[in-house]
Structures are given as C-alpha cells and as structure tokens.
Design a protein around this motif. Sequence first.
Motif, mmCIF file in Angstrom:
data_model
loop_
_atom_site.group_PDB
_atom_site.id
_atom_site.type_symbol
_atom_site.label_atom_id
_atom_site.label_comp_id
_atom_site.label_asym_id
_atom_site.label_seq_id
_atom_site.Cartn_x
_atom_site.Cartn_y
_atom_site.Cartn_z
ATOM 1 N N ASP A 79 0.854 -1.181 0.000
ATOM 2 C CA ASP A 79 0.000 0.000 0.000
ATOM 3 C C ASP A 79 0.900 1.245 0.000
ATOM 4 O O ASP A 79 1.525 1.569 1.014
ATOM 5 C CB ASP A 79 -0.890 -0.040 1.237
ATOM 6 C CG ASP A 79 -1.892 1.106 1.273
ATOM 7 O OD1 ASP A 79 -1.709 2.067 0.514
ATOM 8 O OD2 ASP A 79 -2.843 1.016 2.076
ATOM 9 N N LYS B 48 -0.248 -6.351 2.407
ATOM 10 C CA LYS B 48 -1.404 -7.228 2.617
ATOM 11 C C LYS B 48 -1.653 -8.080 1.386
ATOM 12 O O LYS B 48 -1.107 -7.819 0.312
ATOM 13 C CB LYS B 48 -2.636 -6.415 2.977
ATOM 14 C CG LYS B 48 -3.093 -5.419 1.950
ATOM 15 C CD LYS B 48 -4.267 -4.615 2.503
ATOM 16 C CE LYS B 48 -4.518 -3.427 1.592
ATOM 17 N NZ LYS B 48 -5.384 -2.430 2.190
ATOM 18 N N TRP B 49 -2.475 -9.090 1.589
ATOM 19 C CA TRP B 49 -2.837 -9.961 0.470
ATOM 20 C C TRP B 49 -4.258 -9.639 0.039
ATOM 21 O O TRP B 49 -5.119 -9.399 0.878
ATOM 22 C CB TRP B 49 -2.756 -11.426 0.900
ATOM 23 C CG TRP B 49 -1.360 -11.936 0.946
ATOM 24 C CD1 TRP B 49 -0.657 -12.476 -0.079
ATOM 25 C CD2 TRP B 49 -0.492 -11.937 2.068
ATOM 26 N NE1 TRP B 49 0.609 -12.812 0.318
ATOM 27 C CE2 TRP B 49 0.737 -12.487 1.640
ATOM 28 C CE3 TRP B 49 -0.603 -11.515 3.388
ATOM 29 C CZ2 TRP B 49 1.828 -12.648 2.486
ATOM 30 C CZ3 TRP B 49 0.480 -11.667 4.230
ATOM 31 C CH2 TRP B 49 1.685 -12.230 3.785
ATOM 32 N N VAL B 50 -4.446 -9.609 -1.232
ATOM 33 C CA VAL B 50 -5.792 -9.388 -1.759
ATOM 34 C C VAL B 50 -6.128 -10.517 -2.721
ATOM 35 O O VAL B 50 -5.238 -11.211 -3.225
ATOM 36 C CB VAL B 50 -5.902 -8.023 -2.490
ATOM 37 C CG1 VAL B 50 -5.749 -6.875 -1.522
ATOM 38 C CG2 VAL B 50 -4.907 -7.930 -3.627
ATOM 39 N N GLU B 51 -7.409 -10.669 -2.922
ATOM 40 C CA GLU B 51 -7.852 -11.661 -3.901
ATOM 41 C C GLU B 51 -7.423 -11.209 -5.287
ATOM 42 O O GLU B 51 -7.511 -10.031 -5.609
ATOM 43 C CB GLU B 51 -9.382 -11.786 -3.863
ATOM 44 C CG GLU B 51 -9.928 -12.377 -2.584
ATOM 45 C CD GLU B 51 -9.651 -13.872 -2.475
ATOM 46 O OE1 GLU B 51 -9.434 -14.510 -3.520
ATOM 47 O OE2 GLU B 51 -9.648 -14.379 -1.345
#
Lengths: 263, 368, 90
Positions: free
Chosen positions: C6, C74-77
């Motif tokens: 981010d 972070k991990w996102v789809e």
Amino acid sequence: MPSVSEWYRADRMPHIFCTGCGNGTVLNCTLQAASDMGWEIDDTVFVSGIGCSSRASGYTAADSLHTTHGRALAFATGVKMAHPEFNVVVFTGDGDLSAIGGNHFIHACRRNIDMTVICMNNMIYGMTGGQGSPCTPRGAFSTTTPYGAQEPTFDLAELAVAAGANYVSRWTTYHVKQLTDSIKTGMETPGLSFIETMSQCPTSYGRKNKLRQPLDMIEYLRDHSILISKKRRLEAEGKVIPDTTFAVGEFVRRSRPVMGLKR
Amino acid sequence: MQGNIACAEGALAAGCRFFGGYPITPSTEVAEHMAKMMPKVGGVFIQMEDEIASISSIIGASWTGVKAMTATSGPGFSLMMENIGYAAITETPIVIINVQRGGPSTGQPTMSAQGDMMQCRFGSHGDFSIIALTPSTVQEMYELTVKAFNLAEEFRCPVFLMSDETIGHMRERIEIPDSVDVVNRKELEKGKLPYETDADNPVPGFPTFGHGHRVHVTGLTHDARGYPDTTNHKTHSDLVRRLVGKVESKRHEIADYDIAGTDAEIVFLTYGPATRTVRQIMKDSPDLKIGHINLRIVWPFPENVLKEFPNAKVFIVPEMNMGQIGREVARHTPVKVVYLPKLGGDMHTPQDLMEAYDREKALIGGGN
Amino acid sequence: MKLIIDESRCKGCNLCTLVCPYKIFREGSRLNEKGIVVPEFNGPERCTNCRLQKLYGRRLCGMCQLTCPDQAIKWVEEERFEDMKVVIEY
C-alpha cells in the motif's frame, strides 16, 4: 470473531511512527495475538502512557486510554480491578515504564494483576528527540549522553521476574513469530504478563550510534540477542558472555496468586 | 460519627464503588472505612503504591462506568496534580477528598489548615475548571460528599471535597437519611462522537468502555472524535474554552451558600471551620449586627452572593491560610476586604473574630 | 492471492527486503508521489502464502506483513479474468 485487520483503527492510518520504527511491528504482533486469542474488540481495553510506544493504543480499534507519563499501569490497575471482564493490554516504552513509571511497574508485577504489558524498549527517549534512558546500553551515544552512556542499564525482564510477574519474556522486532507467540502465551497466562520487545529507533538511536538504516538496527538486535537457555548454559559452564548482548526467550512462567481475574 | 467516616458513608450512599487510596494523615480514616465497607457492597478497594497511582486508578475505574474516589491530604494532593489535569481534559468524573493539613511540604500532619484552596483550583497546569465543596459540619461531610458525586456526574470534571483536619476528625451526631438523591452517569448516545457538543449542552455523554463506543481517550488536545489534534489552534481553543465554560457558566446554578444579616455593614465570609465560629458569635450575641456568608461551594466562586449585602462596608474573610479565597472576594467587590489568616493548626476563636469586628467597627464609626 | 504494498502507508524502511525468506522484495529505485522509495517485487510468484494460503486454509509465513511497521503489506484476492465471449464473424 474479528479478523486481525478489524483490530486496527483504519481512519488513523498511516501512523506517526518514523520510517523503520519498530513500534509498528510490535503493534502488528500484539493485534495478531489478540486476534488469535479470539478476543472481542469491545471486551478489550488498551492502555498506554506517554512516548512513541504509547501512541500505539490510538491505532487500535478497541477502547483505549492514552494516559500521563509513566502512569499507564496505575490506570490499567483501575480499569482491570473495577471491571475484571475486560482484557487489558498495556503498551509502554522503556523510559515510560522503567524511569518515571518504575514504581508502578514493580507494584503491578507484585500485585500480579491479570493483564498483558508490552514494553517497546528502543533504548532511548524517542518522542523528545533521543535522550538517554535507563535502558540505554553503556557507551551508547544520545543527546544527553554525548560522551557515551555511563550508567549501568536496567534489565526490565529480570526486574519483572524479581517483582513477581507470572509470565516474563523478551524478544526483538526481528523475532516477529516468536514475539507474536509470546504475546499470545502472555495473554493466555493468568496474572501479569510482561513481554519486553527490543525495538529499533533508527531516527534517534541509530543516527547517533552508526546504525542509521532500519536494516542495520534490526541486524544489530538480531546479532546481539542470545537465547536465554544458551545464556544460562554458558553461565553454568563458566563462560564469559559479552555484556553487549541481551537474553531473549521466556524468562519465567509460573502461577503465583493473581488479582483481577475474570469473574 | 467522625467526619471522615461520614464522608465515606456519604460516598457509599452516592454509589461509589471504587476507592483507590494511599494512607496519609489526616484523611486515612476515609480509606480505612472504605476498606471495611467496599467488599460488603460489592465494590473495590485498592491501596495503591502512591497518590499518583491512586488518582490514576480511579480515573481508569471511572472509564469502566463506576463511580470512583480517592482521599488524601496536602502532600498527596500535590502528587495528584498531574492527573487532575488529565481528568479535566478527558472529562472524567472523579471525586477527590482533601482533608487539609498544615503546609507547605510535610508541614503539620496532625493540624488543621485550608492552604490548598488555590491549589485545587489552579494546581494543575493549563486552564480548566473544577468544583470544590467545603463542609463545616460532620453532617455536611456526609451530604456534600453525596453532592460531590452528583456534580461530578453532571459536569464530568474532577470534584473536590475540601475538608480539613478539624472537620475530618470531629465527632458529631448526624442524621443519615434512608435514601439520597443520586445522579447517575449519562451514557453517550449511539451514533454521536465521543466529544460532540453544542452550545446548549457543553457536557458530552459518557462513552463507557465496553459499550461499543470504541473511544480513544487521550490527554492530548483532541477533536470531537477524541483523536489527538495537537497543532490546530481552533481545536485547542474550543476545547479549553468549553472545559472552563461548562462549569463557570453554571456557577450561579451550582452555588450553595447560607446568608444571614443581609443589611449589615460588617460581613463575615467563611467556609469550613470558621463558619462554626461565626455561628457561635451570632448565637452568643444575637443583638450584634453582623452579616454572614457560609460557602458550601467555593469553586466556581459565586460572586453574586456579595451583592446580597448592599450595605456592606467591609467583608472579613477568616481563613486558615494567608488569604486565598479572600483575594478572590476582593476581585469581585469594590468594598474593603479584610483577610484574617489563622495559621498554626487551630481554628478561629470567637475572640479572634470579635477583635477583627471591633477593629473594623471603629474604623467605620457610627452606632451599632 | 496476490501480495500488494500500500503506497499510501509505506514509508520505505525496506525491512521487508530483509525478513522475506524468499527474497521477493528488493529496494525500489523510483520516488513515488510522497517522495518515498517503495520496495519493488522481485519474483513475487515465489511467495508461498500467495500460492498456498487457499489450499491450506491458513496464513503461511506472513513474516513481511507482521514485520512491516507501517501496515502496508497485505494480500488481496486476485481478480479473475472475465470470461469473454468471442464472436466470430463470417
């Protein structure tokens, strides 16, 4: 059960910590542990004093009490004794806890009140611009120790053991997995759990001590930590341990009588 | 019943369920009685490691929704100053009993004084406002303690019961009512910000911990959300003006005093033990033409009371200090104000007051 | 799953480049609009959590996320490719 991302107060991000500050890492580990515990956000109170470390409570989504310098544990005592159902976590720093709040620290350990105390020990007063603290290593430079710190340092974990806390451990911001597990164990253990985290302050400490880059400071913490089991073994063998190192690991886990248990 | 015990009983009647204290003469009996009674009423008594911790613990307890108090005397009161400011800026309802003794420093631990009257108002740094009550009988130790809790809940500020060794250790017969009027905490409405206020309602609802408000409480200058906003001039100005104004603007409603002899030229203004001396004089010499003001609430100072004495030529203010409230009286009236300090630990005797009366009467001249 | 940094939170401390066991981060080379050099990816397909979190049903590794002092990782789809209908014109 709230996920770990819900534990952050998203509208306060990004936080005020400097680039590479270890406090954000400790905050991550604490909130990860709280999430792993399955705690509810509304049943949890974060208490903190004054200093860089103590701003951490404002970045949690739970009710939080950002108090006066050194008094976090006394406030937390009031919160926990008046309402034992709360999960109480205290964020504090080395100056906050060991200098101005030293008396409250030993008495909170003696009372063994059921809460988790997380000390972010960056070996310096960061918020005021890098003055020496009781935890500044001998010989280290700061704005108030321009010729190197002359005073012996405080070993906070050993102090907590002597004062009677039920769970005491020390890790660094390099050991994030161990730190998270340790905080979780502390949260599970009835009584006062004290987790000291050696943390980097590249801005104030590193700048004065040739560790200006966050990576250098993390490597310093990694290289100067020694597992407590190894330290005790070496001591038993009569070997000399350099006094620049600090022990990491679990110092004590016991079950002395506890105050403020959940009813 | 002893004054300090009456105070503790009043606190219990008002709903106090948390006491954090530290022993100090001459207030210790309050803590001792609380230690005995709290377990019986399901409350918490904790003896902290010092007075700083005592006041910290009651502020912490107050945020969980319980009514909390501590009791101390001069040296301990000095230690509490830091967190009195904290309670003021975070708007935490707490009650502090100060059974005053001779100062400065350790001074006269077992003797009486009123030297902390300015300290309770201005002792902590920065601008804020508090309420201070001054009992002059054991009955008032009970009643004013109840009132202190009610005012704390209503105004969300630190409230002091400024007693002294004389009243604290005095034993008198008192009447304890079957029930007392109790003001309970006004919870913050759902959907409102923790410090959201308007001109008509300068005291916000209380966002009790654990009730889902998810409030951040900080001693830093904060905005309506409770978040630190330390460099914004307007935020700070608005906050401080509200902290002072919420109490000061209501000072005439809060005011609690007795007056007698409103047509007199010589008026005694007293609070605490000296009230008893003036009453004794008025009882002994009913023909003597003197006016009397007894303040039960000294802060915020109800200056309108002075206007009740249109013929006053002099206000005599007997105090067990060098003239702390006397100076406040002088600030509000063009009439001559005579300070009558009594130091050393004893209260004013009728002779002390009559000497002052005769002296002033001679200066004014004219008949009785 | 896809790993993202981010940029509105990253302060450029580069701690992720140290702690990742698979060395998927490396120091960046360009200033972003906040004046920060955000680390770059170096073979992110090696990230175990990206590949296997769904399979195992729990967080694997996660060192970078725990360490990141600025909560920027972070991990996102991953977005699925939309099914496209191909129309063939004769």
